[in-house]
Scaffold this active site. Sequence first.
Site, mmCIF file in Angstrom:
data_model
loop_
_atom_site.group_PDB
_atom_site.id
_atom_site.type_symbol
_atom_site.label_atom_id
_atom_site.label_comp_id
_atom_site.label_asym_id
_atom_site.label_seq_id
_atom_site.Cartn_x
_atom_site.Cartn_y
_atom_site.Cartn_z
ATOM 1 C CB ALA A 180 -24.570 29.933 -15.759
ATOM 2 C CE LYS A 181 -20.902 25.568 -21.451
ATOM 3 N NZ LYS A 181 -21.260 26.242 -22.718
ATOM 4 N N GLY A 182 -22.249 24.480 -16.610
ATOM 5 C CA GLY A 182 -22.263 23.340 -15.700
ATOM 6 C C GLY A 182 -21.466 22.199 -16.282
#
Length: 420
Positions: free
Chosen positions: A109-111
């Site tokens: 995931a990444k934000g």
Amino acid sequence: MEQIPCDEPNPYQVACQQLDIVAAHMKLDPDILELLKHPKRTLIVSIPVRMDNGHIKVFTGMRIQHLDAFGPFKGGIRYHPEVCLDEVKALAIWMSIKCAVVGLPYGGAKGGIICNPKEMSESELEHMTRRFTHEIIDIIGPYRDVPAPDVYTSAREMAWIYDTYSEAKGFAIPEIVTGKPISVGGSLGRREATSRGTVISVREAAKRMKLDLKNATVAIQGFGKVGYHAATLISEYGCKIVAVSDSRGGIYNPKGFDPKEVKKHKQKTGSVVGFQGTKKVTNEELLELPVDILIPAALENQILAGNAPRIKAKIIGEGANGPTTPEADEILYKNGVFVVPDILANAGGVTVSYMEWVQNLTRESWTEDEVNNKLEDRMVAAFDEVYKVHQQEKVHMRTAAYIVALKRIAEAITDRGIFP
Ligand code: NAD
């Protein structure tokens, strides 16, 4: 909502190109390839913040969850004025691949939040971080998605996320986030973990290249969390740091300098530039210096088809994510430059994040030596496995690392099947 177009080459296209290359090489099931190009979930949120001047400013934040075949999503949160959706998508894909390379029970995931943290007060950053946590609260969780630091976020932001999440749920849940301060359940060794992993992988590459690390020269692009600790840790092997840089430019002295003194200078002046006894170089020039080892530790798209032929380093250890394009990879491989790819070279960060999560879930705390020894074992095992494929298949280390990862991912997806 505000969206910034990505710089070319588009990082998501680069990630897809990397997947295509490896899929063709290993004859990956095209259905699995199709699945891997599409993140499972993308959430874009507005983050209203009352700024110090009394007015409201609305920031755009995003969280992209790529794959959860093995367990919870895992990945950092980036604060940057130019962070774009396709960049976050690529970073999420690379996290999935990275976790599979080192065999962690996570997916990627990444934000990101489009903001300039250098122009914001601590209070504005705190309000923005807490409201972002609130906006994504339904899709994160210790068994769902566990964030961590990335560019321009650190232990401080992780503590705010931990506190906001815990207050919303009514009890302390330290396992919601990793890279926290030690005082609230952070792991010893996490601060240096990414860099320690990079240095271990460079050391293993140097052994294979028969390069003596004593007096080997090193240039490092980026002097943040990853770049700084990589400089101090690689110095312990007798290497000479001859160049470092940050967003304002770089410095060079072929005789070498002490990175700890450079850090003091940066703390005083805001940049590495101007450090005594050094010559100013641009970030582009730094990459092409006559050094033995090059460690990119800033952003994507630094080594491209245009400058790859001019790279003189014998080993590149990718502390940063996505610094090299597929075209540049081919050039470097042909020129005999040994690239330890990001998905292996910077996997130390998520590896010790995993250890932090395990310590939090079991309410245990391990000594720094325990953490570092486990990291050493995992990094060396992953390096050996990838190196073996690199030799057997006669491919560069990035393709080899993808082969290791995609085999694991394909097996997990096939065993789980597609719902419904
Ligand atoms: P950081 O915010 O601590 O440091 C970033 C550094 O890059 C700073 O020195 C900054 O001045 C420099 N920089 C920014 N823009 C630049 C530009 N245009 N040219 C040159 N330098 C520039 O971030 P970090 O955590 O050290 O992350 C650096 C890289 O490492 C990123 O690619 C990140 O995704 C990757 N990474 C970080 C971790 C981690 O645990 N922090 C783990 C794996 C990978």
